[in-house]
Design an enzyme around this catalytic site. Structure first.
Site, PDB file in Angstrom:
ATOM      1  N   CYS A 134      -6.968 -12.230  -2.592  1.00 11.19           N
ATOM      2  CA  CYS A 134      -5.905 -12.120  -3.583  1.00 11.19           C
ATOM      3  C   CYS A 134      -4.945 -13.280  -3.372  1.00 11.19           C
ATOM      4  O   CYS A 134      -5.025 -13.975  -2.363  1.00 11.19           O
ATOM      5  CB  CYS A 134      -5.165 -10.795  -3.428  1.00 11.19           C
ATOM      6  SG  CYS A 134      -4.158 -10.386  -4.865  1.00 11.19           S
ATOM      7  N   LYS A 210      -7.797  -0.025  -9.211  1.00  7.54           N
ATOM      8  CA  LYS A 210      -6.589  -0.263  -8.423  1.00  7.54           C
ATOM      9  C   LYS A 210      -5.381  -0.042  -9.321  1.00  7.54           C
ATOM     10  O   LYS A 210      -5.191  -0.740 -10.309  1.00  7.54           O
ATOM     11  CB  LYS A 210      -6.601  -1.693  -7.872  1.00  7.54           C
ATOM     12  CG  LYS A 210      -5.352  -2.038  -7.083  1.00  7.54           C
ATOM     13  CD  LYS A 210      -5.482  -3.388  -6.393  1.00  7.54           C
ATOM     14  CE  LYS A 210      -4.189  -3.767  -5.718  1.00  7.54           C
ATOM     15  NZ  LYS A 210      -4.276  -5.073  -5.050  1.00  7.54           N
ATOM     16  N   LYS A 263      -8.028   3.051  -5.410  1.00  8.03           N
ATOM     17  CA  LYS A 263      -6.827   2.802  -4.627  1.00  8.03           C
ATOM     18  C   LYS A 263      -5.589   3.080  -5.449  1.00  8.03           C
ATOM     19  O   LYS A 263      -5.527   2.603  -6.583  1.00  8.03           O
ATOM     20  CB  LYS A 263      -6.846   1.337  -4.172  1.00  8.03           C
ATOM     21  CG  LYS A 263      -5.602   0.869  -3.482  1.00  8.03           C
ATOM     22  CD  LYS A 263      -5.680  -0.589  -3.183  1.00  8.03           C
ATOM     23  CE  LYS A 263      -4.322  -1.006  -2.648  1.00  8.03           C
ATOM     24  NZ  LYS A 263      -4.156  -2.413  -2.571  1.00  8.03           N
ATOM     25  N   SER A 289      -0.420   2.008   2.236  1.00  8.14           N
ATOM     26  CA  SER A 289       0.764   1.942   3.096  1.00  8.14           C
ATOM     27  C   SER A 289       1.760   3.078   2.838  1.00  8.14           C
ATOM     28  O   SER A 289       2.259   3.695   3.775  1.00  8.14           O
ATOM     29  CB  SER A 289       1.457   0.592   2.911  1.00  8.14           C
ATOM     30  OG  SER A 289       1.801   0.380   1.550  1.00  8.14           O
ATOM     31  N   TYR A 328      -4.551   2.979   7.760  1.00  8.04           N
ATOM     32  CA  TYR A 328      -3.734   2.553   8.903  1.00  8.04           C
ATOM     33  C   TYR A 328      -3.808   3.585  10.027  1.00  8.04           C
ATOM     34  O   TYR A 328      -3.368   3.317  11.136  1.00  8.04           O
ATOM     35  CB  TYR A 328      -2.286   2.330   8.437  1.00  8.04           C
ATOM     36  CG  TYR A 328      -2.222   1.318   7.310  1.00  8.04           C
ATOM     37  CD1 TYR A 328      -2.284  -0.038   7.575  1.00  8.04           C
ATOM     38  CD2 TYR A 328      -2.171   1.737   5.972  1.00  8.04           C
ATOM     39  CE1 TYR A 328      -2.279  -0.975   6.545  1.00  8.04           C
ATOM     40  CE2 TYR A 328      -2.166   0.813   4.938  1.00  8.04           C
ATOM     41  CZ  TYR A 328      -2.230  -0.544   5.229  1.00  8.04           C
ATOM     42  OH  TYR A 328      -2.234  -1.458   4.210  1.00  8.04           O
TER      43      TYR A 328
HETATM   44  C1  PBG Z   1      -3.054  -7.342  -2.620  1.00  9.83           C
HETATM   45  C2  PBG Z   1      -3.058  -5.985  -2.038  1.00  9.83           C
HETATM   46  C3  PBG Z   1      -2.055  -4.984  -2.049  1.00  9.83           C
HETATM   47  C4  PBG Z   1      -2.541  -3.937  -1.264  1.00  9.83           C
HETATM   48  C5  PBG Z   1      -3.804  -4.304  -0.820  1.00  9.83           C
HETATM   49  N1  PBG Z   1      -4.116  -5.548  -1.325  1.00  9.83           N
HETATM   50  C6  PBG Z   1      -0.694  -4.967  -2.630  1.00  9.83           C
HETATM   51  C7  PBG Z   1      -0.471  -5.000  -4.058  1.00  9.83           C
HETATM   52  O1  PBG Z   1      -1.405  -5.019  -4.862  1.00  9.83           O
HETATM   53  O2  PBG Z   1       0.695  -5.048  -4.409  1.00  9.83           O
HETATM   54  C8  PBG Z   1      -1.799  -2.671  -0.952  1.00  9.83           C
HETATM   55  C9  PBG Z   1      -2.251  -1.952   0.276  1.00  9.83           C
HETATM   56  C10 PBG Z   1      -1.327  -0.914   0.793  1.00  9.83           C
HETATM   57  O3  PBG Z   1      -0.325  -0.524   0.158  1.00  9.83           O
HETATM   58  O4  PBG Z   1      -1.599  -0.439   1.909  1.00  9.83           O
HETATM   59  N2  PBG Z   1      -3.018  -7.424  -3.989  1.00  9.83           N
END
Ligand code: PBG
Length: 340
Positions: A134, A210, A263, A289, A328
């Site tokens: 990304c 996502k 996700k 997270s 995590y």
């Molecule tokens: C990158 C990405 C993100 C996460 C994983 N890859 C953040 C986003 O899309 O803002 C989030 C993972 C998490 O919250 O643990 N795009």
């Protein structure tokens, strides 16, 4: 029309005698263990890690107790510990020393991820190293793609860069590539780029469904990747949409994804379950997270039992249909599972 039409209701209104003894099978710990329908194993987990530059640097991520940004030397120690606990696989995120318009650190062969992957694969040959592909951690504006002059993300120009990033990860020795930018056509574009350079054996784990989720908040603090302006709603999905999630999953499957991901996990268990029943691909779920922070905050207040709540959460994700869980909690769950 006197028949009961709705087959969700019992077909008879008569009570059953004698009482059905469902509690029989719950009597002892051994019986309960024997009859457990969903079993977690350290093999289910993928452990996400944040890599930063420098040496001997361990920067705690405040909203995610026990998670840190680690320099590569300390990353190697952390991974050794995870392997000792039975974890086979990690997912890497990089925090580059500098950011720019097009996120060029993301595809530099000497970038933070590329260096980390080389070191890890040199030391732990059996470890499965997955890299997130990304741009948001690498661009100064914090978006997952390059911006047009009007501030919107340019889909097709971003595809070229995602291909470059994936290629640099593959050259460094990554085992699986995980595209997470939510650009249309990213799986096809990356597959084509990898294949053209003889990397046809590198699988793609697609962040397919996502969502645009509030639960990424702590990650954006951890990865220093919050967008400076606006939000990600024009590329990440609206979490209200199940049909659209299926279309995203289908499209990635058609484009050649090897593993399909949903996700976040907990607020989307129905989508995980639907994905499992509709596709024969391995299904991954990302226990993100915010899901980690929520539990850890309650634990810090003495409001929840960490181990029990963690195992219950992870079990629900697996029961819903996830074959792989990015979490995590990987280390603590592996520890809890082997000590019981
Ligand atoms: C990158 C990405 C993100 C996460 C994983 N890859 C953040 C986003 O899309 O803002 C989030 C993972 C998490 O919250 O643990 N795009």
């Amino acid at each position: 029309m006197s028949q009961i039409q709705n087959n969700k209701f019992p077909q008879t209104t008569q009570p059953q005698f004698p009482i059905k003894r469902l509690r029989r099978l719950r009597r002892t710990p051994s019986l309960r263990e024997l009859l457990k329908e969903t079993r977690l194993s350290p093999n289910d987990f993928i452990y996400p890690l944040f890599v930063t530059s420098g040496i001997n640097r361990k920067i705690p991520i405040e909203p995610m107790p026990r998670q840190n940004q680690l320099s590569i030397d300390l990353l190697l120690e952390e991974v050794a510990e995870a392997i000792r606990l039975g974890i086979r696989s990690i997912l890497l995120f990089g925090i580059p020393p500098t950011k720019d318009d097009s996120g060029s650190e993301a595809y530099s062969d000497e970038g933070i991820i590329q260096t980390a992957v080389k070191k890890l694969k040199g030391k732990f040959t059996d470890l499965i190293v997955i890299t997130d592909v990304c741009l948001c951690e690498y661009t100064n504006h914090g978006h997952c793609g390059v911006l047009q002059s009007n501030g919107t993300v340019d889909n097709d120009q971003t595809l070229n860069l995602l291909g470059e990033i994936a290629l640099s990860h593959a050259r460094a020795g990554a085992d699986i590539i995980a595209p997470s930018a939510m650009m249309d056509g990213q799986i096809q574009a990356i597959r084509k780029t990898l294949d053209s350079q003889n990397f046809e054996n590198i699988p793609l784990m697609a962040y397919s469904a996502k969502m645009n989720s509030a639960f990424y908040g702590p990650f954006r603090i951890a990865a220093e990747s919050a967008p400076k302006n606006g939000d990600r709603k024009t590329y990440q999905m609206d979490g209200a949409n199940l049909n659209e999630a299926i279309r995203e999953l289908t499209q990635d499957a058609i484009e050649g994804a090897d593993i399909l991901m949903v996700k976040p996990a907990l607020a989307y268990l129905d989508i995980i379950s639907e994905a499992k029943s509709r596709f024969d691909h391995p299904i991954a779920a990302y226990n993100v997270s915010g899901e980690y922070s929520m539990l850890m905050a309650a634990v810090a207040n003495g409001w929840l039992d960490e181990q029990e709540a963690m195992i219950e959460m992870l079990t629900s994700i697996k029961r819903a249909g996830a074959d792989l869980i990015i979490t995590y909690f990987a280390k603590s769950a592996a520890e809890a599972l082997t000590s019981n």
